[in-house]
Enzyme design. Structure first.
Site, PDB file in Angstrom:
ATOM      1  N   THR A  85       0.893   4.179  -2.922  1.00 52.97           N
ATOM      2  CA  THR A  85       0.611   5.612  -2.763  1.00 52.97           C
ATOM      3  C   THR A  85       1.763   6.456  -3.314  1.00 52.97           C
ATOM      4  OG1 THR A  85       1.515   5.645  -0.490  1.00 52.97           O
ATOM      5  CG2 THR A  85      -0.854   5.241  -0.744  1.00 52.97           C
TER       6      THR A  85
ATOM      7  N   ILE B  45       0.839  -1.203   0.000  1.00 52.28           N
ATOM      8  CA  ILE B  45       0.000   0.000   0.000  1.00 52.28           C
ATOM      9  C   ILE B  45       0.870   1.247   0.000  1.00 52.28           C
ATOM     10  CG2 ILE B  45      -1.657   1.359   1.339  1.00 52.28           C
ATOM     11  CD1 ILE B  45      -2.947  -0.977  -0.023  1.00 52.28           C
ATOM     12  N   TYR B  46       1.908   1.233   0.829  1.00 56.51           N
ATOM     13  CA  TYR B  46       2.809   2.390   0.882  1.00 56.51           C
ATOM     14  C   TYR B  46       3.414   2.666  -0.490  1.00 56.51           C
ATOM     15  CZ  TYR B  46       7.022   5.102   1.886  1.00 56.51           C
ATOM     16  OH  TYR B  46       8.012   6.055   1.870  1.00 56.51           O
ATOM     17  N   ALA B  47       3.935   1.620  -1.130  1.00 57.22           N
ATOM     18  CA  ALA B  47       4.524   1.793  -2.459  1.00 57.22           C
ATOM     19  C   ALA B  47       3.479   2.262  -3.469  1.00 57.22           C
ATOM     20  CB  ALA B  47       5.159   0.484  -2.919  1.00 57.22           C
TER      21      ALA B  47
END
Length: 421
Positions: free
Chosen positions: A237, A233-235
């Site tokens: 975004t 998810i971080y990547a």
């Protein structure tokens, strides 16, 4: 429905004549009066709302407000051809170092940070104190607040924006994905909207992430590599941010530079990072968990000392070019890897920490089953070397020694030698 008698405690005999009318026993007059006039309680509540709104408005808009005075003072440029920079996430690890470096060379710097509780406020507040000692003022606010951004841009004609505010971490995204969308996507759009409307338009340098390369990419990672689809998810975004910034560059002529950071370490670092927790565990005599890939290969990371990252950030600002405000593609759009080019295994990092702390630690080795995070990061930094003059100079032994010295000072931990070392 309460009767008038139910309201007696609010209407004492010392009340004004209008209140005495409310206590009248006239059954016709009272309802008519109540329809025409609000109760004293309602008036009081609305007065409080009006006062609160007025105070808020004065704080953000009034030219004589304390916040605006601090902002103007902090944004003062003291060197010839100096920059005027808005640094978001200024109380963060990288943001605080970049802000101080800019201020110390004579640039005008204003910080903004929402002081979230991802790893606690205490360290961020101490960084704020350090920034204030260096003449950098931080506005405590959220960049999703367009009204706050308008106040800042109305007060200062920023030449550059260094956007480092973000929700970081890979695992936390599993628990709270909405925080990443709000902090890494929505706030980016809010900031870019303000930048596109500003006159003059500032150049924007922002923090992407090396995590956009995922786990299945070839090594070394290069800026021209395909980075879809992301694995966390971080990547996701951060990759979305790259697409969004590219669109604003094309449609609105904003000069945009994206920086793909890898593992940044050093004094005043983030407590959620592995190297930080390793030091804590070693000092407390607790085991360290080391994850190993399925094929029993030790994971390796790109560790970059904070001073080297700061040099890359500042160079990105200095070479950013100007925003044009036009759709003709004349405004620069750039992406750079800011890594080290020399990956180090986690066991090697732990050994260096043990040497600096003069203590040994028990290691629990766990074979991973794949959680989306990369197990081997190796980055090509030749583009940044060529375009920015970026050249990391701090080796891991030196950088970790500086971090350990800071950690022992900041947390007041005594250094006790282990006879087994």
């Amino acid at each position: 429905m309460p009767t008038l008698e139910d309201q007696e405690p609010l209407l004492s005999s010392s009340s004004s004549p209008s209140c005495i009318i409310l206590r009248s026993s006239n059954p016709i007059m009272i309802p008519a009066f109540r329809r025409r006039f609000p109760s004293a309680t309602t008036v009081f509540i609305w007065a409080l709302v009006l006062l609160a709104f007025t105070a808020s408005y004065i704080t953000l808009v009034d030219p004589g407000s304390s916040v605006e005075k601090h902002v103007r003072s902090s944004a003062h440029v003291t060197r010839a051809n100096g920059l005027s920079v808005l640094v978001t996430g200024a109380a963060g690890f990288i943001g605080s170092h970049v802000a101080i470096a800019l201020k110390n060379r004579g640039d005008g710097v204003v910080g903004v940070d929402n002081f979230d509780n991802y790893y606690g406020r205490s360290l961020k507040e101490t960084r704020r104190d350090l920034l204030e000692l260096n003449g950098v003022y931080i506005v405590d606010g959220d960049i999703n607040d367009s009204r706050l951004l308008s106040m800042l841009f109305d007060t200062v004609e920023f030449t550059h924006v260094m956007h480092l505010a973000a929700q970081v971490g890979v695992q936390y995204a599993v628990e709270n994905p909405y925080a990443y969308v709000r902090s890494n996507v929505a706030s980016l759009v809010t900031l870019l909207e303000q930048c596109k409307s500003a006159r003059p338009q500032p150049a924007v340098v922002w923090a992407s992430s090396g995590s956009v390369y995922g786990v299945h990419n070839k090594v070394p990672y290069s800026e021209t590599d395909r980075v879809d689809p992301p694995d966390t998810i971080y990547a996701s975004t951060k990759r979305t941010g790259e697409e969004i910034t590219h669109t604003y560059n094309r449609l609105h002529g904003l000069s945009i530079t994206g920086l793909r950071f890898f593992t940044v370490y050093g004094p005043w670092g983030r407590p959620d990072m592995a190297y930080f927790s390793f030091v804590r565990n070693i000092l407390q005599g607790e085991p360290i968990t080391i994850y190993r890939a399925k094929n029993r290969v030790d994971p390796a990371r790109e560790f970059i000392y904070i001073d080297d990252i700061v040099k890359g950030c500042v160079a990105s600002l200095d070479t950013s070019g100007k925003s044009t405000g036009s759709k003709n593609g004349s405004a620069p759009y750039r992406i750079f890897n800011l890594g080290n080019g020399s990956p180090v295994t986690v066991p090697a990092l732990v050994a260096i920490l043990e040497e600096n702390l003069k203590m040994r630690v028990e290691k629990d080795v766990v074979d991973t089953c794949g959680d989306g995070d990369d197990s081997f990061a190796y980055v090509n930094i030749s583009l940044a070397e060529r375009e920015l003059g970026y050249k990391p100079t701090t080796d891991l032994q030196t950088g970790l020694r500086e971090f350990v010295k800071w950690y022992l000072w900041y947390y007041g931990k005594p250094l006790v030698e282990d006879s087994n070392v």
